[in-house]
Design an enzyme around this catalytic site. Structure first.
Site, PDB file in Angstrom:
ATOM      1  N   CYS A 102      19.021   0.183  -4.003  1.00 52.94           N
ATOM      2  CA  CYS A 102      17.570   0.295  -3.817  1.00 52.94           C
ATOM      3  C   CYS A 102      17.158  -0.279  -2.466  1.00 52.94           C
ATOM      4  CB  CYS A 102      16.822  -0.361  -4.972  1.00 52.94           C
ATOM      5  SG  CYS A 102      15.088   0.175  -5.054  1.00 52.94           S
TER       6      CYS A 102
ATOM      7  N   ASP B 154      13.151  -7.898  -9.299  1.00 45.58           N
ATOM      8  CA  ASP B 154      11.727  -7.752  -9.627  1.00 45.58           C
ATOM      9  C   ASP B 154      11.272  -8.910 -10.507  1.00 45.58           C
ATOM     10  OD1 ASP B 154      12.857  -4.890  -9.080  1.00 45.58           O
ATOM     11  OD2 ASP B 154      10.704  -4.815  -8.705  1.00 45.58           O
TER      12      ASP B 154
HETATM   13  P1  RI2 Z   1      11.873  -7.038  -2.492  1.00 40.46           P
HETATM   14  C1  RI2 Z   1      11.984  -3.014  -5.895  1.00 40.46           C
HETATM   15  O1  RI2 Z   1      11.261  -2.394  -6.896  1.00 40.46           O
HETATM   16  C2  RI2 Z   1      13.486  -2.924  -6.109  1.00 40.46           C
HETATM   17  O2  RI2 Z   1      13.867  -2.995  -7.471  1.00 40.46           O
HETATM   18  C3  RI2 Z   1      13.928  -4.128  -5.327  1.00 40.46           C
HETATM   19  O3  RI2 Z   1      15.252  -4.526  -5.621  1.00 40.46           O
HETATM   20  C4  RI2 Z   1      12.896  -5.158  -5.750  1.00 40.46           C
HETATM   21  O4  RI2 Z   1      11.669  -4.418  -5.827  1.00 40.46           O
HETATM   22  C5  RI2 Z   1      12.734  -6.348  -4.866  1.00 40.46           C
HETATM   23  O5  RI2 Z   1      12.319  -5.964  -3.575  1.00 40.46           O
HETATM   24  P2  RI2 Z   1      10.360  -1.046  -6.607  1.00 40.46           P
HETATM   25  O6  RI2 Z   1       8.976  -1.547  -6.253  1.00 40.46           O
HETATM   26  O7  RI2 Z   1      10.758  -7.862  -3.059  1.00 40.46           O
HETATM   27  O8  RI2 Z   1      11.003  -0.256  -5.511  1.00 40.46           O
HETATM   28  O9  RI2 Z   1      13.101  -7.890  -2.174  1.00 40.46           O
HETATM   29  O10 RI2 Z   1      10.359  -0.328  -7.925  1.00 40.46           O
HETATM   30  O11 RI2 Z   1      11.436  -6.217  -1.301  1.00 40.46           O
END
Ligand code: RI2
Length: 327
Positions: A135, A204
């Site tokens: 991701c 998350d």
């Molecule tokens: P940072 C994202 O969720 C991903 O799951 C990623 O690993 C997590 O948030 C943390 O991201 P989504 O919003 O806070 O893409 O480290 O569903 O940037």
């Protein structure tokens, strides 16, 4: 559903979070804090009780946008809970000032935390190592970028991360800095894990027992890393630790639209087909080597201690109950 009198900018922030134009647990937390600040600044009434009621409904509106990342309710609670728990303001003007200051301090803390995680996490990476990530996590990208800036020639394998392909964002961010990145389909992780030294993913939510909730597919990667004996690290700010899980509240896993998995035309042609699209999964603490936070590298089993230190037993209880009951 919108709230009466909610500023247009705040509605836009909410729809950006909901539709993932703003995404990543840290970014949505900062966007939530900003939305509360804008709401406070634009409020024009003079009754303190009305202002508190209004801020509470804006807070609910923001928190409802996406259910899984606890960074969002934690940010919102940090910004507005002093109005309710401590009764710090005696007038609307004072209350607005509190909200603006708390929002600004949350945003500044959050940005500093990512820098600290980059600094701390970069010490775990060595020249020539291969890092796999899943991701798009700002915390992970900042670690790899910092290690690269220090002259360590790390190579990165980025999973494409179906269905929304956020792995491409990660790959592009790192490639633009000069890092050598290879994108692989999610299903190729077990085939290439022999070439990987370390896995680092974001989070998350981290629960009180050290389980990590992150983008769907993370737990499979953790299993594969364990099978191969590769280290599996999680990089996260401490405001993604969930005080709610201390009191036994389950983490809600967001279920997103089938249209993210199959194009609408195929769905329309096959009305009997069912599609499931859970956005996150749970990796148990037993598969996590360590959690890299702004306060240091901790074993996942220490998550409860982090929560206790951050909130203290009483405050954790207030975080869960206070805001809801006092309005
Ligand atoms: P940072 C994202 O969720 C991903 O799951 C990623 O690993 C997590 O948030 C943390 O991201 P989504 O919003 O806070 O893409 O480290 O569903 O940037």
């Amino acid at each position: 559903m919108a709230v009466d009198g909610i500023p247009k900018e705040v509605e836009r922030i909410a729809s950006d979070i909901r539709d993932m134009r703003v995404r990543g647990a840290g970014r949505i937390a900062r966007a939530g804090a900003l939305a509360l600040r804008i709401s406070a600044e634009k409020y024009s009434g003079d009754s303190l009780e009305d202002f508190k009621r209004y801020m509470k409904s804006v807070a609910d509106y923001i928190v409802r946008t996406r259910p899984t990342a606890v960074s969002l309710p934690n940010a919102v609670s940090y910004v507005i809970s002093p109005l309710f728990r401590l009764n710090v303001a005696q007038s609307v003007e004072e209350a607005k000032k509190v909200v603006v200051e708390r929002a600004n301090s949350f945003i500044a803390y959050s940005e500093r935390a990512v820098e600290a995680i980059a600094e701390i996490g970069s010490r775990l990476l060595h020249d020539g190592e291969v890092v796999l990530t899943h991701c798009n996590s700002q915390a992970v990208v900042s670690i790899i970028s910092e290690a690269f800036r220090q002259g360590k020639r790390v190579k990165v394998i980025a999973t494409e991360t179906r269905p929304l392909f956020q792995g491409y964002i990660t790959a592009k961010m790192l490639a633009d800095k000069g890092v050598e990145v290879t994108i692989i389909p999610d299903s190729a992780v077990r085939s290439i894990i022999k070439d990987v030294d370390k896995v680092i993913v974001g989070a998350d939510t981290v629960t009180a027992n050290g389980a990590v909730v992150n983008k769907i597919g993370t737990s499979l990667i953790a299993l594969i890393a364990r099978e191969r004996g590769a280290d599996f690290y999680v990089a996260t700010e401490t405001y993604k630790f969930s005080p709610y899980t201390v009191w036994g509240e389950p983490v809600v896993i967001e279920e997103r639209s089938p249209a993210e998995v199959l194009p609408g035309t195929l769905l329309a042609e096959n009305p009997r087909l069912k599609v499931l699209n859970p956005s996150f999964d749970v990796t148990p603490s037993s598969l996590v080597t360590a959690i890299i936070t702004e306060i240091g590298v901790i074993p996942p089993q220490a998550s409860f201690l982090v929560l206790e230190e951050m909130y203290s037993r009483e405050a954790v209880h207030d975080t869960v109950r206070g805001v809801e009951e006092d309005v």
